[in-house]
Design an enzyme around this catalytic site. Structure first.
Site, PDB file in Angstrom:
ATOM      1  N   ARG A   1       0.862  -1.177   0.000  1.00 46.49           N
ATOM      2  CA  ARG A   1       0.000   0.000   0.000  1.00 46.49           C
ATOM      3  C   ARG A   1       0.902   1.233   0.000  1.00 46.49           C
ATOM      4  NH1 ARG A   1      -2.003  -3.600   3.923  1.00 46.49           N
ATOM      5  NH2 ARG A   1      -4.091  -4.435   3.449  1.00 46.49           N
TER       6      ARG A   1
ATOM      7  N   LYS B   1      -1.714  -2.119   7.598  1.00 45.73           N
ATOM      8  CA  LYS B   1      -3.129  -1.897   7.886  1.00 45.73           C
ATOM      9  C   LYS B   1      -3.571  -2.830   9.011  1.00 45.73           C
ATOM     10  CE  LYS B   1      -7.591  -1.469   5.554  1.00 45.73           C
ATOM     11  NZ  LYS B   1      -8.308  -1.620   4.262  1.00 45.73           N
TER      12      LYS B   1
ATOM     13  N   HIS C   1      -2.806   2.609  -5.751  1.00 46.06           N
ATOM     14  CA  HIS C   1      -3.279   1.290  -5.320  1.00 46.06           C
ATOM     15  C   HIS C   1      -3.441   0.325  -6.493  1.00 46.06           C
ATOM     16  CE1 HIS C   1      -4.482  -0.647  -1.606  1.00 46.06           C
ATOM     17  NE2 HIS C   1      -5.438  -1.281  -2.243  1.00 46.06           N
TER      18      HIS C   1
ATOM     19  N   ARG D   1      -0.773  -2.332  -6.640  1.00 46.61           N
ATOM     20  CA  ARG D   1      -0.982  -3.439  -5.688  1.00 46.61           C
ATOM     21  C   ARG D   1      -1.967  -4.455  -6.269  1.00 46.61           C
ATOM     22  NH1 ARG D   1      -1.071  -4.846  -0.044  1.00 46.61           N
ATOM     23  NH2 ARG D   1      -3.124  -5.513   0.684  1.00 46.61           N
TER      24      ARG D   1
ATOM     25  N   HIS E   1      -3.793  -9.638   3.921  1.00 50.49           N
ATOM     26  CA  HIS E   1      -5.234  -9.700   4.137  1.00 50.49           C
ATOM     27  C   HIS E   1      -5.549 -10.607   5.323  1.00 50.49           C
ATOM     28  CE1 HIS E   1      -6.158  -8.552  -0.319  1.00 50.49           C
ATOM     29  NE2 HIS E   1      -5.883  -7.504   0.452  1.00 50.49           N
TER      30      HIS E   1
ATOM     31  N   TYR F   1      -9.526 -10.980  -6.644  1.00 51.31           N
ATOM     32  CA  TYR F   1      -8.604 -10.956  -7.785  1.00 51.31           C
ATOM     33  C   TYR F   1      -8.832 -12.122  -8.739  1.00 51.31           C
ATOM     34  CZ  TYR F   1      -6.301  -7.409  -5.031  1.00 51.31           C
ATOM     35  OH  TYR F   1      -6.040  -6.272  -4.319  1.00 51.31           O
TER      36      TYR F   1
END
Length: 479
Positions: free
Chosen positions: A295, A320, A426, A429, A452, A461
């Site tokens: 990120r 994150k 982004h 990514r 994640h 994805y």
């Protein structure tokens, strides 16, 4: 800034046309109207009172606005006053009353003209820029109501002071070590909620106000599902940790419909074209975004100690959700990364000789390690060009490159290459994950590289690459 409701903004535009204002000036008039709307609500002022108009002009002058800009702003406010008088046949109405169609709160409070005048005259004596003004207005309104009604009033339906609530919100965020962006976002939604309930006293706020606010966001403001969910989470945190109340079961709220989102993905040729148009250090930043799936804030917050070239591992600290993870360093970037480290070392030595106060550190690291801010291992991998002066201590410290500079550089590079896609930081990514999936990497491996928490987030994805599933079923014994 408090946003102007859509209906009110549309009506003001129509009034500009009716007033025969040149279309080239509409943007400026709308800007001044937004400032005036925010000014009235922020200080609980009557929008159509002449004294408020004077206060607004004084506020602009105190901010250093040029005289011609002040005159233009005054004319923009005049258009608004014409609109109010046309709507209410010359009666006095506030900015919120003008937008009564989109404000579902039915608890409207009539205030005598004498009370309005007294309040605004007292505001003129105090500087509108002082935070204490709002508290003074609230106290004055309460005292005036007491004199008019000859009753003892302890709380008010509108015009209460929320200063302490915002202080408690900031403390609750910091105790839980949430990011400053979270505090900024939560404060923004709670400020809109405050405007919606007209600064109702905290003891009078109920779940019904939350229901009405969320419904208004979906029906009148037409916000996206993600924005409405963010507003819901902000108010949930506010109720539980600031007001000390529980939401309970919320029913009957109109929720914005959430649509499935498929991210934009670049192919390898498009990535190379964009990188070729970027100068240093933005090209290296974008290579890390794409090569490691970072990120933007994770990349900019990298420090010298995050790189382990002997093991080929890059460690991302406080990603994150305050989670750490490791990703492999692209071998092709090792020479460029080492060269960037040398540049940081030279700049760091110059800073030390200039006796600077070090880099910005997080939490209590500087208290625990007093010399950490001036050590090389804690320096930013992508430092800002200029030092930042801290307001309270007047120290000179160094921050990392601002995210807006990277975003502007990417935007210009995309315009030069004429890539027919909406590209942001982004996007690289997204491209990282999609290209790994296209190369038949395991979805769980990609999940760990992206950081994640749930594999369902990574599954998005699967929609960005072509499916290669074999349709014919075979036994593993026949492979």
């Amino acid at each position: 800034m408090i946003p102007v409701p859509v209906n009110l903004l549309r009506t003001y535009r129509e009034q500009l046309h009716e007033s025969r204002i040149d279309a080239t000036y509409h943007t400026y008039f709308l800007k001044w109207f937004r400032y005036y709307y925010d000014f009235c609500l922020k200080y609980s002022l009557e929008g159509t009172d002449p004294e408020t108009r004077v206060s607004f002009r004084k506020k602009l002058r105190s901010k250093g606005q040029a005289p011609d800009m002040v005159r233009q702003a005054n004319e923009a406010v005049g258009i608004y006053l014409e609109l109010v008088h046309a709507r209410f046949n010359g009666s006095v109405g506030s900015a919120l009353e003008l937008n009564g169609e989109s404000q579902p709160d039915t608890r409207k409070e009539s205030r005598p003209a004498g009370e309005i005048s007294k309040t605004n005259k007292n505001i003129e004596k105090n500087s509108p820029s002082q935070p204490a003004t709002t508290r003074n207005v609230s106290r004055q309104q309460s005292s005036i109501k007491t004199k008019l009604n000859n009753t003892s009033v302890t709380v008010t339906d509108t015009g209460a002071d929320w200063t302490k609530l915002y202080g408690d919100l900031s403390s609750a965020i910091q105790v839980r070590h949430y990011s400053p962006k979270t505090l900024k976002s939560y404060r923004s939604w709670i400020r809109q909620f405050q405007t919606f309930v007209k600064s109702k006293d905290a003891s009078l706020i109920s779940v019904d106000d939350v229901k009405a606010f969320l419904t208004w966001l979906a029906v009148e403001r037409h916000v996206s599902a993600s924005s409405q969910n963010l507003a819901f989470n902000s108010l949930l945190f506010f109720f539980r940790n600031v007001l000390g109340k529980e939401f309970g079961k919320i029913e009957g709220v109109v929720r914005a419909k959430k649509r499935p989102y498929i991210p934009v993905v670049l192919d390898r040729a498009e990535v190379d074209q964009i990188v070729a148009e970027l100068s240093h250090p933005y090209n290296l930043i974008v290579k890390l975004l794409y090569g490691c799936g970072l990120r933007l804030f994770e990349c900019l917050q990298l420090r010298i100690q995050c790189f382990n070239f002997s093991a080929g591992v890059l460690t991302i600290h406080d990603g994150k959700g305050k989670k750490d993870r490791t990703v492999p360093i692209p071998e092709i970037l090792v020479p460029q990364l080492k060269e960037q480290m040398n540049k940081v070392g030279i700049q760091h030595q110059q800073d030390i000789e200039a006796n600077y106060d070090g880099v910005f550190l997080f939490d209590a690291i500087e208290v625990k390690y007093k010399n950490a801010a001036r050590e090389l291992i804690w320096q930013w991998m992508f430092p800002a060009q200029n030092l930042t002066q801290v307001k309270d201590s007047e120290e000179l410290r160094r921050y990392h490159i601002h995210p807006s500079l990277v975003q502007k550089a990417i935007r210009k590079a995309v315009q030069k290459t004429k890539v027919p896609k909406r590209v942001t930081a982004h996007t690289f990514r997204h491209s990282f994950a999609s290209h790994l999936l296209q190369a038949n990497y395991d979805i769980r491996t990609i999940q760990e590289l992206l950081g994640h928490s749930n594999v369902r987030t990574t599954m998005i994805y699967t929609h960005t690459v072509r499916s290669r599933t074999l349709k014919e079923a075979r036994s593993p014994l026949d492979f």
